[in-house]
Design a protein around this motif. Sequence first.
Motif, PDB file in Angstrom:
ATOM      1  N   ALA A  25       0.850  -1.194   0.000  1.00  0.00           N
ATOM      2  CA  ALA A  25       0.000   0.000   0.000  1.00  0.00           C
ATOM      3  C   ALA A  25       0.884   1.241   0.000  1.00  0.00           C
ATOM      4  CB  ALA A  25      -0.904  -0.004   1.223  1.00  0.00           C
ATOM      5  N   THR A  26       0.423   2.284  -0.695  1.00  0.00           N
ATOM      6  CA  THR A  26       1.145   3.554  -0.700  1.00  0.00           C
ATOM      7  C   THR A  26       0.314   4.594   0.042  1.00  0.00           C
ATOM      8  OG1 THR A  26       0.217   4.150  -2.847  1.00  0.00           O
ATOM      9  CG2 THR A  26       2.362   3.084  -2.849  1.00  0.00           C
ATOM     10  N   ILE A  27       0.999   5.428   0.800  1.00  0.00           N
ATOM     11  CA  ILE A  27       0.319   6.403   1.644  1.00  0.00           C
ATOM     12  C   ILE A  27       0.918   7.783   1.409  1.00  0.00           C
ATOM     13  CG2 ILE A  27      -0.107   7.098   4.040  1.00  0.00           C
ATOM     14  CD1 ILE A  27       0.112   4.065   4.703  1.00  0.00           C
ATOM     15  N   ILE A  28       0.055   8.776   1.270  1.00  0.00           N
ATOM     16  CA  ILE A  28       0.460  10.179   1.247  1.00  0.00           C
ATOM     17  C   ILE A  28      -0.131  10.783   2.510  1.00  0.00           C
ATOM     18  CG2 ILE A  28       0.202  12.408   0.099  1.00  0.00           C
ATOM     19  CD1 ILE A  28      -0.112  10.824  -2.540  1.00  0.00           C
ATOM     20  N   CYS A 132      -4.510   6.914   0.617  1.00  0.00           N
ATOM     21  CA  CYS A 132      -3.836   5.629   0.531  1.00  0.00           C
ATOM     22  C   CYS A 132      -4.340   4.883  -0.695  1.00  0.00           C
ATOM     23  CB  CYS A 132      -4.051   4.799   1.793  1.00  0.00           C
ATOM     24  SG  CYS A 132      -5.773   4.498   2.219  1.00  0.00           S
ATOM     25  N   SER A 133      -3.473   4.059  -1.255  1.00  0.00           N
ATOM     26  CA  SER A 133      -3.817   3.215  -2.396  1.00  0.00           C
ATOM     27  C   SER A 133      -3.317   1.814  -2.107  1.00  0.00           C
ATOM     28  CB  SER A 133      -3.166   3.715  -3.685  1.00  0.00           C
ATOM     29  OG  SER A 133      -3.612   5.002  -4.016  1.00  0.00           O
ATOM     30  N   ILE A 149      -9.570  -2.342  -0.069  1.00  0.00           N
ATOM     31  CA  ILE A 149      -9.972  -1.338   0.931  1.00  0.00           C
ATOM     32  C   ILE A 149      -9.372  -1.684   2.287  1.00  0.00           C
ATOM     33  CG2 ILE A 149     -11.925  -0.430   2.260  1.00  0.00           C
ATOM     34  CD1 ILE A 149     -13.597  -0.729  -0.348  1.00  0.00           C
ATOM     35  N   THR A 150      -9.477  -2.940   2.667  1.00  0.00           N
ATOM     36  CA  THR A 150      -8.957  -3.377   3.967  1.00  0.00           C
ATOM     37  C   THR A 150      -7.446  -3.181   4.047  1.00  0.00           C
ATOM     38  OG1 THR A 150     -10.748  -4.985   4.159  1.00  0.00           O
ATOM     39  CG2 THR A 150      -8.823  -5.334   5.559  1.00  0.00           C
ATOM     40  N   ARG A 151      -6.720  -3.550   3.006  1.00  0.00           N
ATOM     41  CA  ARG A 151      -5.270  -3.376   2.988  1.00  0.00           C
ATOM     42  C   ARG A 151      -4.894  -1.898   3.045  1.00  0.00           C
ATOM     43  NH1 ARG A 151      -2.392  -4.778  -1.372  1.00  0.00           N
ATOM     44  NH2 ARG A 151      -0.549  -5.123  -0.113  1.00  0.00           N
ATOM     45  N   CYS A 152      -5.633  -1.088   2.315  1.00  0.00           N
ATOM     46  CA  CYS A 152      -5.370   0.351   2.245  1.00  0.00           C
ATOM     47  C   CYS A 152      -5.532   1.002   3.624  1.00  0.00           C
ATOM     48  CB  CYS A 152      -6.330   0.962   1.231  1.00  0.00           C
ATOM     49  SG  CYS A 152      -6.103   2.704   0.896  1.00  0.00           S
ATOM     50  N   LEU A 153      -6.691   0.784   4.236  1.00  0.00           N
ATOM     51  CA  LEU A 153      -6.965   1.418   5.523  1.00  0.00           C
ATOM     52  C   LEU A 153      -6.114   0.832   6.652  1.00  0.00           C
ATOM     53  CD1 LEU A 153     -10.830   1.929   5.304  1.00  0.00           C
ATOM     54  CD2 LEU A 153      -9.005   3.618   4.996  1.00  0.00           C
ATOM     55  N   SER A 154      -5.817  -0.453   6.585  1.00  0.00           N
ATOM     56  CA  SER A 154      -4.942  -1.059   7.599  1.00  0.00           C
ATOM     57  C   SER A 154      -3.559  -0.416   7.575  1.00  0.00           C
ATOM     58  CB  SER A 154      -4.809  -2.571   7.386  1.00  0.00           C
ATOM     59  OG  SER A 154      -6.031  -3.203   7.621  1.00  0.00           O
ATOM     60  N   ALA A 155      -3.031  -0.213   6.369  1.00  0.00           N
ATOM     61  CA  ALA A 155      -1.713   0.418   6.238  1.00  0.00           C
ATOM     62  C   ALA A 155      -1.747   1.861   6.742  1.00  0.00           C
ATOM     63  CB  ALA A 155      -1.255   0.369   4.788  1.00  0.00           C
ATOM     64  N   LEU A 156      -2.792   2.585   6.374  1.00  0.00           N
ATOM     65  CA  LEU A 156      -2.896   3.975   6.786  1.00  0.00           C
ATOM     66  C   LEU A 156      -3.051   4.096   8.305  1.00  0.00           C
ATOM     67  CD1 LEU A 156      -3.312   7.008   5.927  1.00  0.00           C
ATOM     68  CD2 LEU A 156      -5.746   6.522   6.157  1.00  0.00           C
ATOM     69  N   LEU A 157      -3.948   3.309   8.879  1.00  0.00           N
ATOM     70  CA  LEU A 157      -4.221   3.418  10.310  1.00  0.00           C
ATOM     71  C   LEU A 157      -3.069   2.878  11.154  1.00  0.00           C
ATOM     72  CD1 LEU A 157      -7.987   2.505  10.153  1.00  0.00           C
ATOM     73  CD2 LEU A 157      -6.994   4.769  10.576  1.00  0.00           C
ATOM     74  N   SER A 158      -2.297   1.920  10.643  1.00  0.00           N
ATOM     75  CA  SER A 158      -1.148   1.427  11.396  1.00  0.00           C
ATOM     76  C   SER A 158      -0.061   2.493  11.441  1.00  0.00           C
ATOM     77  CB  SER A 158      -0.605   0.129  10.813  1.00  0.00           C
ATOM     78  OG  SER A 158       0.007   0.358   9.557  1.00  0.00           O
ATOM     79  N   LYS A 159       0.023   3.355  10.422  1.00  0.00           N
ATOM     80  CA  LYS A 159       0.989   4.468  10.415  1.00  0.00           C
ATOM     81  C   LYS A 159       0.577   5.547  11.423  1.00  0.00           C
ATOM     82  CE  LYS A 159       3.599   3.616   6.636  1.00  0.00           C
ATOM     83  NZ  LYS A 159       4.995   3.388   6.675  1.00  0.00           N
ATOM     84  N   GLU A 160      -0.731   5.601  11.734  1.00  0.00           N
ATOM     85  CA  GLU A 160      -1.239   6.606  12.662  1.00  0.00           C
ATOM     86  C   GLU A 160      -0.912   6.244  14.111  1.00  0.00           C
ATOM     87  OE1 GLU A 160      -3.033   9.562  12.249  1.00  0.00           O
ATOM     88  OE2 GLU A 160      -2.495   9.394  10.147  1.00  0.00           O
ATOM     89  N   ASN A 161      -0.781   4.966  14.398  1.00  0.00           N
ATOM     90  CA  ASN A 161      -0.565   4.525  15.792  1.00  0.00           C
ATOM     91  C   ASN A 161       0.888   4.494  16.165  1.00  0.00           C
ATOM     92  OD1 ASN A 161      -3.318   4.208  16.095  1.00  0.00           O
ATOM     93  ND2 ASN A 161      -3.261   2.125  15.367  1.00  0.00           N
TER      94      ASN A 161
END
Length: 161
Positions: A25-28, A132-133, A149-161
Amino acid sequence: MKTTKLLGISILSALVFSCAPLKPATIIKNSSVKNYKYIYISPTNSLTSSTGATYGGQYYSSSKTVNPTDVITGILSKEGFIRVPELKNELTNETLIVNFGESGIRNRGLGYTIEVTIQFVSAKSNELICSCSAEGQGETEADDIRQAITRCLSALLSKEN
């Protein structure tokens, strides 16, 4: 002998490329989504896809349906966000607008992946907070989208914690 060798190499190549891993996943990230409490999710339509096979002269099929808004809502609600049905002026400081879209298809040997992109936009300033993508691949397109969707949001939310 040469034909057998060539056929073997072709089959091996197809298996190797069809088993290639999904791209990460890529995150901006311009700011943290943790600064927000409410989410407004742009509505999406449901997608129904099916798969089938013939066995003993009988055709068997199954259908799966996914609505991206429902999947996104479930994941973000579990993280403590509150979904609002409409944008309200008094909540704009604490509200994120969540946009969803399919952003690509990639062939993977014997199948293909679907990539999705999810944006989080400030309701107050209309600035991109983060996006995220990610791609997914399952038995049907509905599975592909749910997994992406699950992979995208999991990657994004794990970066938040």
